[in-house]
Scaffold this motif. Sequence first.
Motif, mmCIF file in Angstrom:
data_model
loop_
_atom_site.group_PDB
_atom_site.id
_atom_site.type_symbol
_atom_site.label_atom_id
_atom_site.label_comp_id
_atom_site.label_asym_id
_atom_site.label_seq_id
_atom_site.Cartn_x
_atom_site.Cartn_y
_atom_site.Cartn_z
ATOM 1 N N VAL A 1 0.208 -11.485 3.726
ATOM 2 C CA VAL A 1 -0.652 -11.213 4.879
ATOM 3 C C VAL A 1 -0.631 -12.384 5.870
ATOM 4 C CG1 VAL A 1 -3.002 -10.739 5.626
ATOM 5 C CG2 VAL A 1 -2.172 -9.763 3.493
ATOM 6 N N ILE B 1 0.846 -1.193 0.000
ATOM 7 C CA ILE B 1 0.000 0.000 0.000
ATOM 8 C C ILE B 1 0.886 1.250 0.000
ATOM 9 C CG2 ILE B 1 -1.796 1.275 1.265
ATOM 10 C CD1 ILE B 1 -2.495 -1.392 2.657
ATOM 11 N N ASN C 1 -2.134 1.584 12.357
ATOM 12 C CA ASN C 1 -1.534 2.685 11.601
ATOM 13 C C ASN C 1 -2.112 2.785 10.198
ATOM 14 O OD1 ASN C 1 0.188 4.070 13.352
ATOM 15 N ND2 ASN C 1 1.707 2.445 13.245
ATOM 16 N N ILE C 2 -2.371 1.632 9.600
ATOM 17 C CA ILE C 2 -2.871 1.639 8.217
ATOM 18 C C ILE C 2 -4.247 2.284 8.129
ATOM 19 C CG2 ILE C 2 -3.596 0.145 6.317
ATOM 20 C CD1 ILE C 2 -1.499 -1.847 7.413
ATOM 21 N N GLY D 1 2.545 -10.732 7.777
ATOM 22 C CA GLY D 1 1.886 -9.651 8.520
ATOM 23 C C GLY D 1 1.183 -10.136 9.776
ATOM 24 N N LEU D 2 0.235 -11.066 9.619
ATOM 25 C CA LEU D 2 -0.538 -11.545 10.778
ATOM 26 C C LEU D 2 0.321 -12.291 11.804
ATOM 27 C CD1 LEU D 2 -3.959 -12.581 9.163
ATOM 28 C CD2 LEU D 2 -3.620 -10.887 10.968
ATOM 29 N N PHE E 1 -9.554 -15.580 8.242
ATOM 30 C CA PHE E 1 -8.250 -15.036 7.862
ATOM 31 C C PHE E 1 -7.541 -15.884 6.805
ATOM 32 C CE2 PHE E 1 -7.637 -12.628 12.109
ATOM 33 C CZ PHE E 1 -8.563 -11.703 11.696
ATOM 34 N N PHE F 1 -7.348 -14.477 3.100
ATOM 35 C CA PHE F 1 -6.361 -13.566 2.515
ATOM 36 C C PHE F 1 -5.483 -14.338 1.524
ATOM 37 C CE2 PHE F 1 -7.080 -11.046 6.473
ATOM 38 C CZ PHE F 1 -7.474 -9.875 5.857
ATOM 39 N N GLY G 1 0.044 -9.712 14.504
ATOM 40 C CA GLY G 1 -1.346 -9.916 14.891
ATOM 41 C C GLY G 1 -2.238 -8.912 14.181
ATOM 42 N N THR G 2 -3.495 -8.876 14.566
ATOM 43 C CA THR G 2 -4.435 -8.016 13.851
ATOM 44 C C THR G 2 -4.190 -6.527 14.128
ATOM 45 O OG1 THR G 2 -6.016 -8.267 15.655
ATOM 46 C CG2 THR G 2 -6.272 -9.738 13.793
ATOM 47 N N PRO H 1 2.344 -5.987 2.908
ATOM 48 C CA PRO H 1 1.042 -6.664 2.879
ATOM 49 C C PRO H 1 0.615 -7.045 4.293
ATOM 50 C CG PRO H 1 2.723 -7.983 1.730
ATOM 51 C CD PRO H 1 3.381 -6.750 2.224
ATOM 52 N N VAL H 2 -0.514 -6.547 4.714
ATOM 53 C CA VAL H 2 -1.009 -6.882 6.044
ATOM 54 C C VAL H 2 -2.514 -7.052 5.982
ATOM 55 C CG1 VAL H 2 0.725 -5.751 7.448
ATOM 56 C CG2 VAL H 2 -1.185 -4.449 6.566
ATOM 57 N N GLY H 3 -3.034 -7.663 6.995
ATOM 58 C CA GLY H 3 -4.483 -7.816 7.064
ATOM 59 C C GLY H 3 -4.875 -8.063 8.498
ATOM 60 N N GLY H 4 -6.139 -8.248 8.702
ATOM 61 C CA GLY H 4 -6.599 -8.489 10.070
ATOM 62 C C GLY H 4 -8.063 -8.175 10.140
ATOM 63 N N GLY H 5 -8.494 -7.790 11.301
ATOM 64 C CA GLY H 5 -9.902 -7.434 11.416
ATOM 65 C C GLY H 5 -10.445 -7.890 12.738
ATOM 66 N N ILE I 1 -1.781 -4.804 13.737
ATOM 67 C CA ILE I 1 -0.980 -4.160 12.694
ATOM 68 C C ILE I 1 -1.807 -3.164 11.895
ATOM 69 C CG2 ILE I 1 -1.459 -6.020 11.038
ATOM 70 C CD1 ILE I 1 1.824 -4.090 11.245
ATOM 71 N N LEU I 2 -3.119 -3.351 11.892
ATOM 72 C CA LEU I 2 -3.987 -2.491 11.080
ATOM 73 C C LEU I 2 -4.081 -1.054 11.583
ATOM 74 C CD1 LEU I 2 -7.116 -4.679 10.268
ATOM 75 C CD2 LEU I 2 -5.391 -3.863 8.679
ATOM 76 N N LEU J 1 -6.919 -2.905 1.685
ATOM 77 C CA LEU J 1 -5.717 -3.741 1.663
ATOM 78 C C LEU J 1 -5.355 -4.246 0.270
ATOM 79 C CD1 LEU J 1 -6.638 -5.757 4.881
ATOM 80 C CD2 LEU J 1 -5.177 -3.735 4.736
ATOM 81 N N PHE K 1 3.131 0.668 3.371
ATOM 82 C CA PHE K 1 2.829 -0.489 4.211
ATOM 83 C C PHE K 1 3.100 -1.793 3.470
ATOM 84 C CE2 PHE K 1 0.040 2.872 5.869
ATOM 85 C CZ PHE K 1 0.427 2.847 7.199
ATOM 86 N N GLU L 1 -6.850 -7.719 20.364
ATOM 87 C CA GLU L 1 -7.008 -7.679 18.918
ATOM 88 C C GLU L 1 -7.142 -6.228 18.448
ATOM 89 O OE1 GLU L 1 -7.017 -10.362 17.038
ATOM 90 O OE2 GLU L 1 -6.994 -11.780 18.712
ATOM 91 N N TYR L 2 -6.999 -6.058 17.141
ATOM 92 C CA TYR L 2 -7.145 -4.730 16.535
ATOM 93 C C TYR L 2 -8.422 -4.022 16.995
ATOM 94 C CZ TYR L 2 -8.550 -1.297 13.061
ATOM 95 O OH TYR L 2 -9.008 -0.153 12.459
ATOM 96 N N GLU L 3 -9.549 -4.737 16.872
ATOM 97 C CA GLU L 3 -10.833 -4.104 17.172
ATOM 98 C C GLU L 3 -10.895 -3.645 18.630
ATOM 99 O OE1 GLU L 3 -12.973 -3.670 14.683
ATOM 100 O OE2 GLU L 3 -11.946 -4.969 13.258
#
Lengths: 46, 599
Positions: B233, A17, B248-249, B237-238, B493, B496, B242-243, A42-46, B245-246, B457, A40, B310-312
């Motif tokens: 990812v 990105i 800053n993005i 990344g994960l 996940f 991805f 972990g999640t 490649p990253v993901g999550g949620g 990481i999102l 993403l 950035f 987690e991110y959330e």
Amino acid sequence: MIDVLNRLGIKLEEVAIILVNGMNVEPEYILKDGDYISLFPPVGGG
Amino acid sequence: MKGGYCGKILRVNLTTGEIKKEELDLEIAKKFIGGRGLGSYILFKEIAPAIDPLSSENKIIFATGPLTGSSAPTSRYMVITKSPLTGAIACSNSGGFWGAELKFAGYDLIIVEGKAQNPSYIYIKDDTVEIKDAKACWGKLVSETTEFLQNEVGDPKARVLTIGPAGEKLSPIAAIMNEKYRAAGRSGVGAVMGSKNLKAIVVRGLGKVKSADSEKTKKLLSDLIKKIKENGVTGQGLPKYGTAILINIINEHGIFPTNNFQKAYFPLADAISGETLAEKYLVKKDPCYHCPIACGRYCKVNDEEGGGPEYETVWAFGADCGVSDLSAIIKANNLCNEYGLDTISAGATIACAMELYEKGYIKKEELDGPELKFGSAEAIIEWTRKMGAGEGFGAKLALGSYRLAESYGVSELSMSVKKQELPAYDPRGVQGHGLQYATSNRGGCHVRGYLISPEVLGVPEKLDRFSLEGKAKWVKLFQDLTAVIDSLGVCLFTSFALDLNDYCELYNCIVGENFTPEEMLTAGERIWNLERLFNLKAGISPEKDTLPKRFLEEPIPEGPSKGHVHRLKKLLPEYYQVRGWDEKGIPTPEKLKALGLKD
Ligand code: SF4
């Protein structure tokens, strides 16, 4: 933008990105004065 | 019976104490895949959608998918019931080991009915199933209950699924926890267990999940694991960050909701980022059963440690409450795990309370705890504890943001859809994701169709996040595909790295079927429509397919997404059309017939 990546020693394939001032741009984008760049991997999550 | 499914359903009636083992109807199972799909089918068939979710007429189903506990990568279980938070059909999904263990014990799913007279728990050891007394652990926190029950059944390897005090006190944002830190978090499923006087389900199984064609499965698995490992990812990344990481993005895109969604950029994001978490607090990774990705975190602050965040969660207690103290966020997360609260709804409810306080709706005199000021680390910790314990004003917060804001006559200040709190992405800067919020069958939620993937993403391809073009189609595709992935019993996940063809092949190898990818996706669409029908019958009209007024009327005030609102009015009719529903949002008889939901 590619020049900047080169200068920072970051390979284009490692970047997923590229944002300039929060907007997606292509690697060919020509930077202007005051541009704020975020890169950035490649990253993901949620 | 070939592979994947165990072929057995366990039915426990807590009113009569009757325990029945029923044969799984394989035809039906395949039509709805398993897990979320099959559970929703059973719930729809067995309860009247309009009942009170906390009455003994509601049922709660613990469902695995055909791939849960198999050699497929990752393993999940789902909880399906009528939600006390939304009144809609709930399906909360959790990882860890509990789901796999249930399969090892030989059951695809458990249907729990009625209401126990006294606090009880269910103990399953392979063929032996008992309803046991849980008086001694009623009121106890989650980790204590887990250890207590493992001790009581004399098996440290037994897997414990339990509610905390929040579920016992019927908070509509109570979660169900397993292995202490994994949560079937959303939609208040914990309160349904509480309403049945069911504290826990302890499982131990010594069996195995078979594959129909083990040679073919082995070969396919080595290809799929390679795909997961080589994907940026899921391979890097994960596992590394972990999640979280999102953070800053999402913030750099200007869609990181701050101060109860009043802003969409948090200047202090770096202090709570995945990078900071990894640097300062991470102890180890904490993966679920058979997971090559291992996004799970285990963190330590001072002498307090636990799973997550987690991110959330970091967002909900962090930016949404204006808090930049990561150690306080970790503490609030631990409290949610211990009391059994959904971290998204708990954090977002405190954020809503902070806005109500800022605007003068909540008065200082009402508070029997710290001031509800944006940015207060003390407030997020203490109010989370009070919510969990149902203490004083905390009991009001434990009702969730919608009921809280409504009690002050300003329900529009609850950032929720169908009364469920929205997660960590401002819909105004991601139009497709916003449409998915509005139409999600379980209310405000990011994991019914994660449009962040293409819109931010760039997976599987990059979409313009502000454009409306094609978004309705993408939302439908993601919603249907997600229903497939959930129902199979694997982790979202994996998507991805894997695609529909991979999932389909995996299912065929393990179950011994010959589904085409199109048939698989149609099963996903069938599940989506079934959930929709449940909700319509439960009295949730299509007018509820909407977003809080803030997103439709107030442009984002600053940052990279400045000036945007969500253009739902334009998107929704197109979405109904793509779905094959009428212009009012009702599935047409032709559509239902084509999906095999009507003769
Ligand atoms: S990717 Fe994360 S959440 Fe999913 S199964 Fe693996 S560890 Fe669990």
